[in-house]
Design a protein around this motif. Sequence first.
Motif, PDB file in Angstrom:
ATOM      1  N   ASN A 104      74.116   6.407  58.011  1.00 17.33           N
ATOM      2  CA  ASN A 104      74.304   7.933  58.176  1.00 17.33           C
ATOM      3  C   ASN A 104      73.366   8.563  57.287  1.00 17.33           C
ATOM      4  O   ASN A 104      73.932   9.732  56.821  1.00 17.33           O
ATOM      5  CB  ASN A 104      75.643   8.471  58.285  1.00 17.33           C
ATOM      6  CG  ASN A 104      76.367   7.786  59.505  1.00 17.33           C
ATOM      7  OD1 ASN A 104      77.337   6.993  59.282  1.00 17.33           O
ATOM      8  ND2 ASN A 104      75.636   7.993  60.646  1.00 17.33           N
ATOM      9  N   ALA A 105      72.332   8.134  56.493  1.00 15.13           N
ATOM     10  CA  ALA A 105      71.703   8.479  55.453  1.00 15.13           C
ATOM     11  C   ALA A 105      70.774   9.918  56.169  1.00 15.13           C
ATOM     12  O   ALA A 105      70.496   9.836  57.019  1.00 15.13           O
ATOM     13  CB  ALA A 105      70.449   7.724  54.938  1.00 15.13           C
ATOM     14  N   ILE A 106      71.073  11.039  55.627  1.00 13.87           N
ATOM     15  CA  ILE A 106      70.261  12.264  55.765  1.00 13.87           C
ATOM     16  C   ILE A 106      68.800  12.062  56.099  1.00 13.87           C
ATOM     17  O   ILE A 106      68.442  12.743  56.994  1.00 13.87           O
ATOM     18  CB  ILE A 106      70.804  13.206  54.620  1.00 13.87           C
ATOM     19  CG1 ILE A 106      70.492  14.634  55.185  1.00 13.87           C
ATOM     20  CG2 ILE A 106      69.996  12.996  53.451  1.00 13.87           C
ATOM     21  CD1 ILE A 106      71.124  15.727  54.426  1.00 13.87           C
ATOM     22  N   GLU A 107      68.153  11.170  55.158  1.00 16.54           N
ATOM     23  CA  GLU A 107      66.739  11.191  55.711  1.00 16.54           C
ATOM     24  C   GLU A 107      66.446  10.477  56.841  1.00 16.54           C
ATOM     25  O   GLU A 107      65.295  10.536  57.308  1.00 16.54           O
ATOM     26  CB  GLU A 107      65.941  10.317  54.611  1.00 16.54           C
ATOM     27  CG  GLU A 107      66.646   8.897  54.502  1.00 16.54           C
ATOM     28  CD  GLU A 107      67.740   8.816  53.384  1.00 16.54           C
ATOM     29  OE1 GLU A 107      67.771   7.770  52.656  1.00 16.54           O
ATOM     30  OE2 GLU A 107      68.307  10.075  53.016  1.00 16.54           O
ATOM     31  N   ASN A 108      67.437   9.911  57.697  1.00 21.04           N
ATOM     32  CA  ASN A 108      67.445   9.452  58.996  1.00 21.04           C
ATOM     33  C   ASN A 108      67.506  10.549  60.034  1.00 21.04           C
ATOM     34  O   ASN A 108      67.101  10.205  61.305  1.00 21.04           O
ATOM     35  CB  ASN A 108      68.308   8.065  59.189  1.00 21.04           C
ATOM     36  CG  ASN A 108      68.099   6.968  58.411  1.00 21.04           C
ATOM     37  OD1 ASN A 108      66.723   6.995  57.844  1.00 21.04           O
ATOM     38  ND2 ASN A 108      69.004   6.282  58.034  1.00 21.04           N
ATOM     39  N   LEU A 109      67.918  11.703  59.975  1.00 20.29           N
ATOM     40  CA  LEU A 109      67.973  12.667  60.925  1.00 20.29           C
ATOM     41  C   LEU A 109      66.606  12.927  61.573  1.00 20.29           C
ATOM     42  O   LEU A 109      65.477  13.156  60.896  1.00 20.29           O
ATOM     43  CB  LEU A 109      68.339  14.009  60.236  1.00 20.29           C
ATOM     44  CG  LEU A 109      69.834  13.955  59.753  1.00 20.29           C
ATOM     45  CD1 LEU A 109      70.210  15.472  59.384  1.00 20.29           C
ATOM     46  CD2 LEU A 109      70.743  13.577  61.116  1.00 20.29           C
ATOM     47  N   ASN A 110      66.611  12.973  62.447  1.00 17.42           N
ATOM     48  CA  ASN A 110      65.328  13.362  63.634  1.00 17.42           C
ATOM     49  C   ASN A 110      65.637  14.588  64.587  1.00 17.42           C
ATOM     50  O   ASN A 110      66.323  14.378  65.164  1.00 17.42           O
ATOM     51  CB  ASN A 110      64.721  12.014  64.147  1.00 17.42           C
ATOM     52  CG  ASN A 110      63.388  12.283  64.835  1.00 17.42           C
ATOM     53  OD1 ASN A 110      62.634  13.083  64.450  1.00 17.42           O
ATOM     54  ND2 ASN A 110      63.500  11.577  66.234  1.00 17.42           N
ATOM     55  N   PHE A 111      64.697  15.869  64.185  1.00 16.05           N
ATOM     56  CA  PHE A 111      64.913  16.691  65.113  1.00 16.05           C
ATOM     57  C   PHE A 111      63.689  16.730  66.231  1.00 16.05           C
ATOM     58  O   PHE A 111      62.527  16.676  65.885  1.00 16.05           O
ATOM     59  CB  PHE A 111      64.917  18.081  64.433  1.00 16.05           C
ATOM     60  CG  PHE A 111      66.119  18.141  63.588  1.00 16.05           C
ATOM     61  CD1 PHE A 111      67.225  17.899  63.650  1.00 16.05           C
ATOM     62  CD2 PHE A 111      65.815  18.444  62.044  1.00 16.05           C
ATOM     63  CE1 PHE A 111      68.381  18.009  62.809  1.00 16.05           C
ATOM     64  CE2 PHE A 111      66.586  18.433  61.105  1.00 16.05           C
ATOM     65  CZ  PHE A 111      67.999  18.284  61.535  1.00 16.05           C
TER      66      PHE A 111
END
Length: 265
Positions: A104-111
């Motif tokens: 759930n690392a924030i750098e893994n977020l993809n928009f």
Amino acid sequence: MSIKQISSTQNPLIKHLVLLKDKSRERKKTGTFIIEGERELQLAIKGHYSIETILFYPEIYDEKKLNQFSDDLDIIEISKDVYQKLAHRDTTEGIIAVAKSKSNAIENLNFNTKTPLVLIAEAPEKPGNIGAILRTADAANVDAVIIANPKTDLYNPNIIRSSVGCVFTNQIATGTTTEIITFLNQNNIAIYSAILQDAVNYHEQDYTQASAIVVGTEADGLSQEWRDASNQNIKIPMQGAIDSMNVSVAAGILIFEAKRQRNFK
């Protein structure tokens, strides 16, 4: 499909699964967690979670329904005693699974849009509130949910239960408040903090741009960092005797105003 059988609660695997259900430390150490219920399991599979093992109690769960799952899984038929030892809920569908957790690392977020709508909750403690927030986020189809300074891990059985599996349907990240604010600034996402001081009514703001709506706990509200980083503080006008409401209810009101402005797109 090969099916094993376990009838003893003293079986080493069952003892391990009890720990997995009850202890956050065990979930983090092994990178696995327990899913209980057919709907939750189906949502986890839809959310591309890797399922390792399925356990079922044949008096409740029809063995024929196992055909919907991959042949690569370990399938175990369990006794009533074992099922009652593992089941977290009083009423359930007789099926339990072991799954691998995701990062759930924030750098893994993809928009997938240039104007994402993000819901952020700072330091929520009660699994029921976290679950309700995740249900709201799923209902509104937000682009991401971010938990700042989390007090419990996302794979706590109470969160999975109260979210009715929406922990698997949302794109979720966790991090410190500082990390999250840095991420939002780097991605040009405006911050709207639910804070009473220096606030305007929530419906007076434009959320059609890239926006993050941030809520805190009823007891403590949001930290000073959010107050300093906020593009605009927003409030829900209270018309009764109290000055706040449940965090999940507040999040729902704020998020659906943003969705209304976006024509529910």
